[in-house]
Design an enzyme around this catalytic site. Structure first.
Site, mmCIF file in Angstrom:
data_model
loop_
_atom_site.group_PDB
_atom_site.id
_atom_site.type_symbol
_atom_site.label_atom_id
_atom_site.label_comp_id
_atom_site.label_asym_id
_atom_site.label_seq_id
_atom_site.Cartn_x
_atom_site.Cartn_y
_atom_site.Cartn_z
ATOM 1 N N GLU A 130 0.813 -1.231 0.000
ATOM 2 C CA GLU A 130 0.000 0.000 0.000
ATOM 3 C C GLU A 130 0.841 1.273 0.000
ATOM 4 O O GLU A 130 0.655 2.153 0.828
ATOM 5 C CB GLU A 130 -0.968 -0.028 1.200
ATOM 6 C CG GLU A 130 -1.890 -1.243 1.146
ATOM 7 C CD GLU A 130 -2.781 -1.412 2.387
ATOM 8 O OE1 GLU A 130 -2.732 -0.558 3.280
ATOM 9 O OE2 GLU A 130 -3.524 -2.404 2.433
ATOM 10 N N HIS A 207 -10.322 -6.100 -2.404
ATOM 11 C CA HIS A 207 -11.381 -5.834 -1.416
ATOM 12 C C HIS A 207 -12.534 -5.136 -2.150
ATOM 13 O O HIS A 207 -12.585 -3.916 -2.244
ATOM 14 C CB HIS A 207 -10.848 -4.978 -0.267
ATOM 15 C CG HIS A 207 -9.852 -5.701 0.576
ATOM 16 N ND1 HIS A 207 -10.196 -6.791 1.344
ATOM 17 C CD2 HIS A 207 -8.524 -5.521 0.750
ATOM 18 C CE1 HIS A 207 -9.122 -7.244 1.972
ATOM 19 N NE2 HIS A 207 -8.095 -6.497 1.626
ATOM 20 N N GLU A 236 -6.174 -10.668 -1.492
ATOM 21 C CA GLU A 236 -7.009 -10.437 -0.302
ATOM 22 C C GLU A 236 -8.484 -10.318 -0.695
ATOM 23 O O GLU A 236 -9.222 -9.478 -0.171
ATOM 24 C CB GLU A 236 -6.579 -9.151 0.433
ATOM 25 C CG GLU A 236 -5.112 -9.120 0.789
ATOM 26 C CD GLU A 236 -4.676 -7.893 1.574
ATOM 27 O OE1 GLU A 236 -5.554 -7.145 2.074
ATOM 28 O OE2 GLU A 236 -3.459 -7.670 1.694
HETATM 29 O O1 G3I Z 1 -5.114 -7.914 18.922
HETATM 30 C C1 G3I Z 1 -5.778 -6.741 19.359
HETATM 31 C C2 G3I Z 1 -6.476 -6.987 20.661
HETATM 32 O O2 G3I Z 1 -5.510 -7.274 21.645
HETATM 33 C C3 G3I Z 1 -7.278 -5.740 21.021
HETATM 34 O O3 G3I Z 1 -7.998 -5.968 22.192
HETATM 35 C C4 G3I Z 1 -8.258 -5.402 19.897
HETATM 36 C C5 G3I Z 1 -9.053 -4.122 20.185
HETATM 37 O O4 G3I Z 1 -9.013 -3.225 19.126
HETATM 38 O O5 G3I Z 1 -7.519 -5.186 18.753
HETATM 39 C C6 G3I Z 1 -6.793 -6.333 18.326
HETATM 40 O O6 G3I Z 1 -6.077 -5.991 17.201
HETATM 41 C C7 G3I Z 1 -6.824 -5.875 16.009
HETATM 42 C C8 G3I Z 1 -6.222 -6.808 14.976
HETATM 43 O O7 G3I Z 1 -6.866 -6.650 13.739
HETATM 44 C C9 G3I Z 1 -6.326 -8.275 15.378
HETATM 45 O O8 G3I Z 1 -7.676 -8.636 15.493
HETATM 46 C C10 G3I Z 1 -6.751 -4.444 15.521
HETATM 47 O O9 G3I Z 1 -7.435 -3.589 16.401
HETATM 48 C C11 G3I Z 1 -7.346 -4.343 14.132
HETATM 49 O O10 G3I Z 1 -7.086 -3.031 13.636
HETATM 50 C C12 G3I Z 1 -6.698 -5.346 13.221
HETATM 51 O O11 G3I Z 1 -7.339 -5.237 11.961
HETATM 52 C C13 G3I Z 1 -6.644 -5.818 10.870
HETATM 53 C C14 G3I Z 1 -6.318 -4.762 9.849
HETATM 54 O O12 G3I Z 1 -5.701 -5.360 8.726
HETATM 55 C C15 G3I Z 1 -5.387 -3.697 10.413
HETATM 56 O O13 G3I Z 1 -5.033 -2.779 9.452
HETATM 57 C C16 G3I Z 1 -7.569 -6.864 10.247
HETATM 58 O O14 G3I Z 1 -7.756 -7.952 11.167
HETATM 59 C C17 G3I Z 1 -6.943 -7.390 8.943
HETATM 60 O O15 G3I Z 1 -7.899 -8.178 8.264
HETATM 61 C C18 G3I Z 1 -6.577 -6.219 8.048
HETATM 62 O O16 G3I Z 1 -5.958 -6.724 6.889
HETATM 63 C C19 G3I Z 1 -5.565 -5.754 5.915
HETATM 64 C C20 G3I Z 1 -4.310 -6.282 5.249
HETATM 65 O O17 G3I Z 1 -3.325 -6.593 6.210
HETATM 66 C C21 G3I Z 1 -3.770 -5.277 4.222
HETATM 67 N N1 G3I Z 1 -4.793 -4.900 3.282
HETATM 68 C C22 G3I Z 1 -6.073 -4.469 3.846
HETATM 69 C C23 G3I Z 1 -6.622 -5.503 4.815
HETATM 70 C C24 G3I Z 1 -7.978 -5.109 5.357
HETATM 71 O O18 G3I Z 1 -7.901 -3.928 6.103
#
Ligand code: G3I
Length: 318
Positions: A130, A207, A236
């Site tokens: 990105e 997406h 993805e």
């Molecule tokens: O692990 C923590 C947890 O400890 C905490 O309590 C909770 C509360 O917010 O957050 C948890 O972390 C989250 C993490 O996913 C694991 O579940 C983050 O907040 C959350 O922001 C994170 O989101 C991920 C996101 O990337 C972050 O940018 C999504 O799961 C994941 O599917 C998404 O994947 C991205 C690709 O890497 C890149 N392209 C876009 C795609 C979708 O956004």
């Protein structure tokens, strides 16, 4: 009949999914589908910098190792995601000056890629993720603002040095069709390869959302990248709908899924398609777009949706 991975293999493609580590460890229904249906795995989160190296040289490979072990046990490949990204990178990296930031990047890549360099399951990496804005400018990230665009070439060179056999990808979203962003990516890949920077592969995240329409020039776009000599892939894929589900929305979504599979089948250089999860029980979509969801192949009770059938049939006869 027969799982997706069997049909994909018959077409010379992989079919992958993004894995969440908790259900992979704890839910039999999740695990069964994961191992039966898919031939490749991407870690949804646990190979990212904030998980693997939350403070300088303090490494946590537990989630990454869990996924690699699962893949090895099930004859699956692992696509590493992601080495250099503006998101999910700890504050200690973002605050460094140029020299220290470049060396932190080199150390991170060498250690993480190096750990799996001799592992037969780990075959490829998203090296940079990105790096563009929607208008095709380089994204104004801490990477770009501190190091300029040289961080991109450096990241690829460090990754090649750490694992000469891994396939190295640049990955982005909203680059599925031909537009300002995908053209900027095209120009960058062309220029990097002209400088012998080891970019092997371009990832189109995919997406998609039914309300925005299908990028009907996906195949043509993949083909122009293939002409640069790189492999392409969809990395993805998900197709979100505005909730609630209806059978009409399910049908539209299924068409989007088959369109993507068919585009990949039509392009020799397309290695395969990874879906960003498989069950609506675990998806990033509702957290980010509260009125949207149901983007995947199985519902939250692990029942196959029309999207599953569409992917299956496209791989089987498409
Ligand atoms: O692990 C923590 C947890 O400890 C905490 O309590 C909770 C509360 O917010 O957050 C948890 O972390 C989250 C993490 O996913 C694991 O579940 C983050 O907040 C959350 O922001 C994170 O989101 C991920 C996101 O990337 C972050 O940018 C999504 O799961 C994941 O599917 C998404 O994947 C991205 C690709 O890497 C890149 N392209 C876009 C795609 C979708 O956004």
């Amino acid at each position: 009949s027969g799982p997706l991975r069997t049909h994909a293999a018959a077409r010379g493609k992989f079919i992958g999914f993004a894995a969440a580590t908790s259900p992979l460890a704890n839910e039999a229904a999740y695990r069964t589908i994961a191992q039966t249906e898919f031939s490749q795995i991407t870690a949804e989160n646990v190979m990212k910098w904030d998980t693997t190296e939350s403070s300088d040289n303090n490494w946590n490979f537990s989630g990454a190792d869990q996924i690699v072990a699962f893949a090895a046990a099930n004859n699956q490949q692992v696509h590493g995601h992601t080495l250099v990204w503006h998101s999910q990178t700890p504050g200690w990296v973002q605050g460094l000056g140029a020299t220290a930031m470049r060396s932190a990047m080199q150390d991170h890549i060498s250690t993480l890629v190096g750990r799996y360099a001799n592992n037969a399951s780990v075959v490829s990496w998203d090296v940079v993720n990105e790096v563009f804005e929607e208008n095709g400018n380089f994204r104004s990230s801490f990477w770009y603002n501190t190091l300029g665009q040289s961080f991109i070439a450096d990241a690829f060179r460090y990754a090649r040095a750490a694992d000469p056999d891994a396939r190295l990808c640049i990955n982005d979203y909203n680059v599925e069709g031909i537009n300002a962003k995908s053209t900027a990516m095209y120009n960058l890949v062309q220029s990097l390869r002209a400088q012998n920077v080891p970019v092997d592969c371009v990832g189109f995240q995919g997406h998609l959302a039914t309300q925005y329409g299908f990028p009907s020039d996906l195949q043509q776009n993949m083909q122009r990248f293939a002409a640069l000599g790189v492999q392409v892939r969809v990395t993805e894929l998900d197709v979100r709908i505005q909730m609630p589900r209806t059978s009409a929305k399910d049908a539209t979504q299924a068409t989007y899924y088959s369109n993507v599979i068919n585009a990949c089948l039509a392009v020799t250089a397309c290695a395969g398609v990874t879906i960003w999860g498989f069950t609506d029980k675990y998806s990033w979509v509702p957290d980010t777009f509260p009125s949207e969801g149901a983007a995947l192949l199985y519902d939250a009770n692990y029942q196959q949706k029309p999207a599953y059938t569409a992917v299956h049939n496209a791989l089987d006869n498409g």
